[in-house]
Write an enzyme that holds these catalytic residues in place. Sequence first.
Site, PDB file in Angstrom:
ATOM      1  N   ASP A 340      12.338  80.232  68.548  1.00 16.04           N
ATOM      2  CA  ASP A 340      13.398  79.283  68.162  1.00 16.04           C
ATOM      3  C   ASP A 340      14.716  79.719  68.801  1.00 16.04           C
ATOM      4  O   ASP A 340      14.797  80.740  69.469  1.00 16.04           O
ATOM      5  CB  ASP A 340      13.513  79.193  66.638  1.00 16.04           C
ATOM      6  CG  ASP A 340      13.836  80.533  65.989  1.00 16.04           C
ATOM      7  OD1 ASP A 340      13.436  81.570  66.539  1.00 16.04           O
ATOM      8  OD2 ASP A 340      14.497  80.557  64.933  1.00 16.04           O
ATOM      9  N   HIS A 658       4.182  81.070  70.716  1.00 12.26           N
ATOM     10  CA  HIS A 658       5.067  79.967  70.301  1.00 12.26           C
ATOM     11  C   HIS A 658       6.488  80.203  70.818  1.00 12.26           C
ATOM     12  O   HIS A 658       7.144  81.172  70.440  1.00 12.26           O
ATOM     13  CB  HIS A 658       5.061  79.921  68.769  1.00 12.26           C
ATOM     14  CG  HIS A 658       5.928  78.860  68.189  1.00 12.26           C
ATOM     15  ND1 HIS A 658       5.525  77.551  68.064  1.00 12.26           N
ATOM     16  CD2 HIS A 658       7.173  78.914  67.676  1.00 12.26           C
ATOM     17  CE1 HIS A 658       6.482  76.848  67.499  1.00 12.26           C
ATOM     18  NE2 HIS A 658       7.501  77.653  67.249  1.00 12.26           N
ATOM     19  N   ASP A 706      -4.454  81.941  69.881  1.00 14.75           N
ATOM     20  CA  ASP A 706      -3.484  81.984  70.976  1.00 14.75           C
ATOM     21  C   ASP A 706      -3.130  80.569  71.407  1.00 14.75           C
ATOM     22  O   ASP A 706      -3.515  80.102  72.466  1.00 14.75           O
ATOM     23  CB  ASP A 706      -4.058  82.786  72.157  1.00 14.75           C
ATOM     24  CG  ASP A 706      -3.038  82.908  73.280  1.00 14.75           C
ATOM     25  OD1 ASP A 706      -1.824  82.796  72.991  1.00 14.75           O
ATOM     26  OD2 ASP A 706      -3.439  83.094  74.441  1.00 14.75           O
ATOM     27  N   GLU A 715       3.684  83.853  67.323  1.00 17.45           N
ATOM     28  CA  GLU A 715       5.043  83.744  67.850  1.00 17.45           C
ATOM     29  C   GLU A 715       5.376  85.031  68.611  1.00 17.45           C
ATOM     30  O   GLU A 715       4.584  85.985  68.622  1.00 17.45           O
ATOM     31  CB  GLU A 715       6.048  83.500  66.719  1.00 17.45           C
ATOM     32  CG  GLU A 715       7.403  83.045  67.261  1.00 17.45           C
ATOM     33  CD  GLU A 715       8.246  82.216  66.294  1.00 17.45           C
ATOM     34  OE1 GLU A 715       7.737  81.827  65.228  1.00 17.45           O
ATOM     35  OE2 GLU A 715       9.412  81.947  66.627  1.00 17.45           O
TER      36      GLU A 715
HETATM   37  O1  9MR Z   1       9.007  87.624  60.993  1.00 17.08           O
HETATM   38  C1  9MR Z   1       9.325  86.853  59.843  1.00 17.08           C
HETATM   39  C2  9MR Z   1       8.300  87.104  58.783  1.00 17.08           C
HETATM   40  O2  9MR Z   1       8.348  88.450  58.359  1.00 17.08           O
HETATM   41  C3  9MR Z   1       8.524  86.163  57.622  1.00 17.08           C
HETATM   42  O3  9MR Z   1       7.476  86.319  56.709  1.00 17.08           O
HETATM   43  C4  9MR Z   1       8.601  84.732  58.122  1.00 17.08           C
HETATM   44  C5  9MR Z   1       8.861  83.736  57.023  1.00 17.08           C
HETATM   45  O4  9MR Z   1      10.133  83.894  56.491  1.00 17.08           O
HETATM   46  O5  9MR Z   1       9.605  84.599  59.079  1.00 17.08           O
HETATM   47  C6  9MR Z   1       9.394  85.393  60.221  1.00 17.08           C
HETATM   48  O6  9MR Z   1      10.459  85.261  61.072  1.00 17.08           O
HETATM   49  C7  9MR Z   1      10.628  84.057  61.782  1.00 17.08           C
HETATM   50  C8  9MR Z   1      12.050  83.601  61.506  1.00 17.08           C
HETATM   51  O7  9MR Z   1      12.168  83.215  60.175  1.00 17.08           O
HETATM   52  C9  9MR Z   1      12.506  82.522  62.444  1.00 17.08           C
HETATM   53  N1  9MR Z   1      12.307  82.902  63.815  1.00 17.08           N
HETATM   54  C10 9MR Z   1      10.916  83.230  64.102  1.00 17.08           C
HETATM   55  C11 9MR Z   1      10.470  84.382  63.261  1.00 17.08           C
HETATM   56  C12 9MR Z   1       9.055  84.825  63.603  1.00 17.08           C
HETATM   57  O8  9MR Z   1       8.090  83.907  63.260  1.00 17.08           O
END
Ligand code: 9MR
Length: 842
Positions: A340, A658, A706, A715
């Site tokens: 993102d 992602h 994947d 991601e």
């Molecule tokens: O890495 C984060 C994970 O530990 C959490 O459980 C999750 C849900 O809150 O969010 C992950 O972080 C994401 C972030 O919120 C937005 N950017 C992408 C991150 C990786 O998926």
Amino acid sequence: MTRSRAALLALITMVALSPAPAAQAADEGPEQIVNGTFDAGTAPWWGTANLTLAVDDGRLCADIPGGTTNPWDVIIGQDNLPLVAGETYAYGFSASATPGKVGRALIQLPVDPWTQYLAANPELSVSGNDYSYTFTAPVSLPNAQVAFQLGGSAEPWRFCMDDVSLKGGAEPEVYEPDTGPRVRVNMVGYLPSGPKKATVVTEATQPLEWELKNDGKETVAGGRTAPKGVDTSSGQNVHTLDFGSYRKPGKGYTLTADGETSRPFDIGADIYDALPADALKFYYTQRSGIEILDSLRPGYARPAGHAGVAPNQGDVNVPCQPGVCDYSLNVKGGWYDAGDHGKYVVNGGISVYQLMAAYERDRAAFKDGQLAIPESGNGRPDILDEARWEQEFLLSMQVPDGKPLAGMAHHKIHDQNWTGLPLLPHLDPQLRELHPASTAATLNLAATAAQAARLYAPYDAEFAARNLKAARKAWTAAKANPAKYADPSDGIGGGSYSDGDVSDEFYWAAAELYITTGEQEFKDFVLASPHHTGDIWRDRGFDWGNTAQLGRLDLATVPNGLPDRARVRQSVTEGAEKYLAIQRAHPYGLPYNPPDFDWGSNNLVLNNLVVLATAYDLTGQEKYRAAVREGMDYLLGRNALNQSYVTGYGEVASKNQHSRWYSHQLDPALPSPPRGTLAGGPNSAIQDPLAQRLLQGCKPQFCYIDDIESWATNELTINWNSPLAWVSAFLTDKSGRSDCRVRYSAHGAWPGGFTSQVVIENTGKETVDGWSLRWSFLGGQRVRDGWGATLTQSGATVTAKSLGWNGKIRPGRSVTFGFNGANASGPNPAPEVFHLNGDRCK
Ligand code: 9MR
């Protein structure tokens, strides 16, 4: 599903493209819509940026804004519905509109030319109706879109829907990952002197014969496997095999057992040599606010993202969310968090910490020019230049003087709404907003700024001082506002990164401030914190929300004057023992094995390896280094899916992580993620719709796909590549342990300067003939002039070389040299780690 649904079956608009019997058959087919009853909230339904989706009395409802022109100006939809050519589908839903409206219901191609396979114009009433349609799919498609186009009204209105159902077609695809040969190896390879283990998936319960073959297909070693029973993390019956005694370097080895031959792998001392730089190069293409140059990253060039050029709305003058503050900030720069475009202080913190920590562990390993970044050639290690790109951003997130909560840090800045994929950063048109300051963000800033203050001191005194000032200010602000937690539901347009316990962040920040300043306040805080003595080595590993470990690791490894330092160092080996025990019990050699795997499990595996590696650094005990090496095997192919999780490493490796700009899977004109990018990895909670569709009921190791759409399992992030960089730098550290002891003592000190004496003792059995001793200064100390050695200094790293007359050190004897130095401000602690002729003194 609504409980107050009218039983009335209203007149049905039919788009019947097939005869009734087929429609009945379709009706009985499998359900293709995910969460069409909204019992599980609104996901995976999405809406355009002008909508807020919410569940109201069991239905999905939204206030539709007035003043739009086209039907497609307002859309609610769901993606990734599989269609099979020639199959007939029954599509239905109930919906209401207040006041009544005509909507547009579509099932279509999700991209240009948006071919519509079903298009209907349901007349929506206030009391609500049921609608059903049938159609026959003209094409097979894995990712059709269901869309409700609701725009074009001058006046606002309210739309609600329920029981959305698309039935028929083939049974939902049963996803069977292609796991290749049943003999699982590290597809990159094994270090000659390291452990060499593989896992065999088999029904056999008795030991099996195995053979190791070289690339000429000659058998060079063999033995019998060890049955391990059913592995809980994969549900597979497995054996392990150990070929550790075979050490001959070579390429294209294979292992055969149970009639299966593994994918090829190498044995070599250099197998990981490119990985630290590749893992670190990732950060340049994650940069915000700067043009990415094709000359530095062929194939990855793109204009600067969020640099104040339309259609971007940021990040040079970013307002707060309404009601949060009355100013705007220039928060340009930094790294995008992940796939993102968000930038988060919590998470930026641990990421930049780990880069700086890798450098602090072994300054000599990181040089200028290693990473091909714009700053290469400026005389400073590239890793520090890259980390600074983020650290400057973190500093910019601090609330300015004179404003409420001055000194705190805003938790995050990101788009007002989630954007779709692909979307290059410079094309993001969304409004960007600062979210409220939080204690956790403030302490992330305090910790990393304190760490930066000592690490940049030898290179840039102004930047070091600016960081220390910001760190102190952040600390004071966090103490004054110790419980300002980020809202866990603030997850629209960006992740929430909320954390309801910041006592660990307090400990980490105090530890960094103490190491850098030596001051009593921080020392007292560290010693009084429950995290200082508690068992912080959680099975699941440390991460952005569990940061006490960062403080503990630094207190153990970076010179400081804590009275209980020996105990702190010992505690790291206790953590390492815990992870070692988990790994030894695991047939895939995994030092992480909770009953359900977490989001980003691969980074937790790596963080547990950081603890094991630190235990090796502290004790020199080979078992810990061997554990780090074995743990890496899991990430590079010795796993249930038989795949590497690092792009470009190993024959079958993650390549569709992602991301909105490495979106090659969606648009062939865009690149795949760069070499050296870690995928988050198996995540038992499979929160995204694709994973929910394909991986339902998965055993932990199988909860991964994947595919770019699987944001919960696949991601890429800045805090996942950072332990990859740290661990791979450890793995490429070629220094051994040397039989020497170094005594470094201060012989005099005066304002601004000091005299040190260094004694090197040969504790081994061989005569040292010519020596070179290397160490690093923690503060900004500089060597001025010396005696008994030729001294040179580069940045923080000092090298002392023997002279003609004192080059020989016989067993049990020692040599002495000394020097005058200049102090920088701060505690200037004595070095603790010394390398004699490249090997670390025991
Ligand atoms: O890495 C984060 C994970 O530990 C959490 O459980 C999750 C849900 O809150 O969010 C992950 O972080 C994401 C972030 O919120 C937005 N950017 C992408 C991150 C990786 O998926």
